[in-house]
Design a protein around this motif. Structure first.
Motif, PDB file in Angstrom:
ATOM      1  N   SER A   1       0.908  -1.301  -0.041  1.00 36.84           N
ATOM      2  CA  SER A   1      -0.101  -0.017   0.033  1.00 36.84           C
ATOM      3  C   SER A   1       0.970   1.425   0.011  1.00 36.84           C
ATOM      4  O   SER A   1       0.372   2.323  -0.539  1.00 36.84           O
ATOM      5  N   LEU A   2       2.028   1.243   0.788  1.00 34.41           N
ATOM      6  CA  LEU A   2       2.880   2.342   0.772  1.00 34.41           C
ATOM      7  C   LEU A   2       3.688   2.569  -0.764  1.00 34.41           C
ATOM      8  O   LEU A   2       3.547   3.819  -1.097  1.00 34.41           O
ATOM      9  N   ALA A   3       3.881   1.421  -1.596  1.00 26.49           N
ATOM     10  CA  ALA A   3       4.449   1.569  -2.915  1.00 26.49           C
ATOM     11  C   ALA A   3       3.388   2.250  -3.608  1.00 26.49           C
ATOM     12  O   ALA A   3       3.627   3.109  -4.782  1.00 26.49           O
ATOM     13  N   ILE A   4       1.934   1.687  -3.523  1.00 26.83           N
ATOM     14  CA  ILE A   4       0.966   2.242  -4.340  1.00 26.83           C
ATOM     15  C   ILE A   4       0.794   3.767  -4.243  1.00 26.83           C
ATOM     16  O   ILE A   4       0.395   4.530  -5.018  1.00 26.83           O
ATOM     17  N   TRP A   5       0.903   4.015  -2.941  1.00 26.12           N
ATOM     18  CA  TRP A   5       0.671   5.567  -2.445  1.00 26.12           C
ATOM     19  C   TRP A   5       1.875   6.090  -2.963  1.00 26.12           C
ATOM     20  O   TRP A   5       1.505   7.499  -3.569  1.00 26.12           O
ATOM     21  N   GLY A   6       3.001   5.962  -2.983  1.00 31.87           N
ATOM     22  CA  GLY A   6       4.239   6.623  -3.760  1.00 31.87           C
ATOM     23  C   GLY A   6       3.997   6.643  -5.126  1.00 31.87           C
ATOM     24  O   GLY A   6       4.205   7.955  -5.619  1.00 31.87           O
ATOM     25  N   VAL A   7       3.653   5.734  -5.859  1.00 30.72           N
ATOM     26  CA  VAL A   7       3.346   5.779  -7.375  1.00 30.72           C
ATOM     27  C   VAL A   7       2.137   6.779  -7.515  1.00 30.72           C
ATOM     28  O   VAL A   7       2.509   7.657  -8.547  1.00 30.72           O
ATOM     29  N   ASP A   8       1.221   6.665  -6.775  1.00 28.61           N
ATOM     30  CA  ASP A   8      -0.010   7.629  -6.796  1.00 28.61           C
ATOM     31  C   ASP A   8       0.446   9.232  -6.685  1.00 28.61           C
ATOM     32  O   ASP A   8      -0.011   9.814  -7.575  1.00 28.61           O
ATOM     33  N   GLU A   9       1.428   9.483  -5.792  1.00 31.00           N
ATOM     34  CA  GLU A   9       1.865  10.962  -5.473  1.00 31.00           C
ATOM     35  C   GLU A   9       2.660  11.290  -6.702  1.00 31.00           C
ATOM     36  O   GLU A   9       2.548  12.301  -7.100  1.00 31.00           O
ATOM     37  N   VAL A  10       3.672  10.350  -7.226  1.00 29.96           N
ATOM     38  CA  VAL A  10       4.557  10.618  -8.244  1.00 29.96           C
ATOM     39  C   VAL A  10       3.558  11.204  -9.466  1.00 29.96           C
ATOM     40  O   VAL A  10       3.896  12.140  -9.881  1.00 29.96           O
ATOM     41  N   PHE A  11       2.726  10.191  -9.846  1.00 32.27           N
ATOM     42  CA  PHE A  11       1.983  10.380 -11.079  1.00 32.27           C
ATOM     43  C   PHE A  11       0.932  11.679 -10.944  1.00 32.27           C
ATOM     44  O   PHE A  11       0.725  12.335 -11.847  1.00 32.27           O
TER      45      PHE A  11
END
Length: 65
Positions: free
Chosen positions: A42-52
């Motif tokens: 979930s942290l990885a998905i959150w990070g990718v979401d923030e970057v995009f």
């Protein structure tokens, strides 16, 4: 309806007689592993979401001006 009842009965019989259930200690260990990987994922998905999200915001600010 009889076939559904037969299905449910055979399912319970299979769960009782043919399934190898983990011990409490093994189940707790596996639950901890699943919880850790769930948090990391979930942290990885959150990070990718923030970057995009930042990339999209920057793109629209360039297009707007």
């Amino acid at each position: 309806m009889a076939s559904f009842s037969k299905y449910v009965n055979s399912s319970f019989r299979e769960l009782k007689n043919n399934v190898t259930w983990p011990t409490l200690k093994e189940a707790q260990r596996l639950m901890l592993i699943v919880a850790i990987f769930s948090v990391l994922f979930s942290l990885a998905i959150w990070g990718v979401d923030e970057v995009f999200g930042g990339v999209i915001k920057q793109y629209f600010s360039w297009v707007k001006s």
